[in-house]
Design a protein around this motif. Structure first.
Motif, PDB file in Angstrom:
ATOM      1  N   LYS A 244      -9.398  -4.799  11.789  1.00 12.32           N
ATOM      2  CA  LYS A 244      -8.613  -3.643  12.211  1.00 12.32           C
ATOM      3  C   LYS A 244      -8.039  -3.854  13.614  1.00 12.32           C
TER       4      LYS A 244
ATOM      5  N   LYS B 205       0.219   3.304  12.017  1.00 13.55           N
ATOM      6  CA  LYS B 205       0.663   2.790  10.716  1.00 13.55           C
ATOM      7  C   LYS B 205       2.176   2.928  10.559  1.00 13.55           C
TER       8      LYS B 205
ATOM      9  N   ALA C 292       0.014   3.693  -2.928  1.00 18.53           N
ATOM     10  CA  ALA C 292      -0.816   4.858  -2.584  1.00 18.53           C
ATOM     11  C   ALA C 292      -0.020   5.989  -1.943  1.00 18.53           C
TER      12      ALA C 292
ATOM     13  N   GLU D 110      -6.967   0.913   8.310  1.00 15.17           N
ATOM     14  CA  GLU D 110      -8.139   0.279   7.701  1.00 15.17           C
ATOM     15  C   GLU D 110      -7.771  -0.367   6.358  1.00 15.17           C
ATOM     16  N   GLY D 111      -7.039   0.370   5.554  1.00 15.75           N
ATOM     17  CA  GLY D 111      -6.652  -0.144   4.240  1.00 15.75           C
ATOM     18  C   GLY D 111      -5.740  -1.360   4.361  1.00 15.75           C
TER      19      GLY D 111
ATOM     20  N   ARG E  75      -6.746  -5.132   3.032  1.00 13.83           N
ATOM     21  CA  ARG E  75      -5.909  -5.840   2.062  1.00 13.83           C
ATOM     22  C   ARG E  75      -5.335  -7.130   2.634  1.00 13.83           C
TER      23      ARG E  75
ATOM     24  N   LYS F 266      -1.819   8.269   2.235  1.00  9.19           N
ATOM     25  CA  LYS F 266      -3.078   7.580   1.954  1.00  9.19           C
ATOM     26  C   LYS F 266      -3.098   6.146   2.476  1.00  9.19           C
ATOM     27  N   THR F 267      -2.021   5.682   3.033  1.00  6.31           N
ATOM     28  CA  THR F 267      -2.009   4.349   3.635  1.00  6.31           C
ATOM     29  C   THR F 267      -2.625   4.454   5.026  1.00  6.31           C
ATOM     30  N   THR F 268      -3.639   3.612   5.292  1.00  3.97           N
ATOM     31  CA  THR F 268      -4.321   3.668   6.583  1.00  3.97           C
ATOM     32  C   THR F 268      -4.338   2.276   7.211  1.00  3.97           C
TER      33      THR F 268
ATOM     34  N   LEU G 109       0.818  -1.216   0.000  1.00  2.00           N
ATOM     35  CA  LEU G 109       0.000   0.000   0.000  1.00  2.00           C
ATOM     36  C   LEU G 109       0.851   1.266   0.000  1.00  2.00           C
TER      37      LEU G 109
END
Lengths: 213, 213
Positions: A58, A68, A40, A48-49, A53, A44-46, A36
């Motif tokens: 979470k 993160k 991204a 949640e993301g 993935r 923008k890496t979270t 990620l």
């Protein structure tokens, strides 16, 4: 910038089945985090993301890491560790053959190899770029990813001072920058090519000086 | 990383009124571009956004520049130029007093001042960070913003070689990295504080070498 190794504890103690599941999740989280940040970018890496993935909840991530930045740094350390699978946690040490020039050249050649490794390239750049504009992350990257290597340079340079190969009045923390910084800048800022010949030259110039003797 | 100066031609030749309007637009575009890259980051900075913030039409920007990278780099060069208002286009030269150590220390102290100037800090970091992950932009930054300074180091080090103050076999392109790269890394990656004392030390270590003489 040299290969950093760190004895990261496995997250928690579990019964065998649970440990296997945990290890699988941990690997999936690392892979997702690295992918990620490359695709991204860091902002923008979270969490949640990463969780989505990796196919985990979470809360699984929050159980083991607080941010993160923590996930990414540990994923990166894990990547470095996996690249030397036979190496134990203590294996990353600075060689001391008694010849400071030879030892520095060897370590810098290994750093050149690492910087050219495509597995490291994209995540290293993504993290380093964010560290330039995000001072807090930058300082965490230094403390967690770079400082262990820098400390090894300091220890080796102090030994060289004791052996009479480096002048006693030299500050090893500054001296190490002649080996680490030019290579880092060429790699980070695309200011020039990197090669063994180049890093060998840095060592010779730094030890013997630019001025005539 | 030293103060770069460049003789940027004023955009086009115009009658006085038109030139005044053009100059006002150009200044507004530079200010908008620098502000946006700091606030939104390089990827989200667009020609449209710069035009809207500067209060000019998009076509005004495209008439003078071919890309947002061009606008930003010229805005940055302009910022550097304005910071030395009495200096003409030829004024940024490397001193040559005949004492290479003193001249290097002077230039590096000026670079320390520049890196600490808050007007430069945010836009410099935003551009440098993008250059880390965007190789094409990185190479443009080197060619347009850094290379002119590096060339001055090369010229001055060659003169020092002719004067017998630097060994003849030294490659000035590599040697200059002992002055430029450690300072750049401390600033970019937050690896350490920067000061006159620090850069003076770099010059002494690099010229005389780490090994005993």
């Amino acid at each position: 910038m040299a290969a950093q190794k760190s004895a990261q504890p496995a997250p928690g103690k579990h019964a065998p089945d649970s440990a296997r599941r945990s290890e699988k999740s941990r690997r999936a989280i690392y892979d997702a985090a690295l992918a990620l940040v490359v695709e991204a970018g860091y902002p923008k890496t979270t969490i949640e993301g990463i969780a989505a993935r990796a196919g985990v909840g979470k809360q699984t991530i929050y159980r083991w890491w607080s941010s993160k930045a923590d996930v990414l740094m540990e994923a990166f350390l894990d990547l470095a560790e996996r690249s030397a699978p036979d190496a134990g946690p203590e294996s990353y040490t600075f060689p001391d053959t008694g010849d400071i020039a030879a030892d520095l050249k060897l370590v810098l050649r290994a750093t050149v190899d690492e910087l050219r490794d495509p597995r490291f390239e994209a995540p290293s750049r993504a993290l380093a770029a964010e560290g330039v504009v995000n001072e807090q992350l930058g300082r965490e990257l230094v403390a967690k990813l770079m400082q262990p290597s820098l400390d090894l340079y300091i220890t080796r340079l102090r030994a060289a001072q004791e052996a009479g190969q480096v002048r006693p009045e030299i500050d090893p923390r500054i001296a190490l920058e002649f080996f680490v910084s030019p290579l880092a800048q060429r790699w980070l800022q695309h200011t020039g090519p990197i090669s063994y010949e180049y890093t060998d030259t840095l060592v010779d110039y730094a030890l013997h000086g630019l001025a005539p003797r």
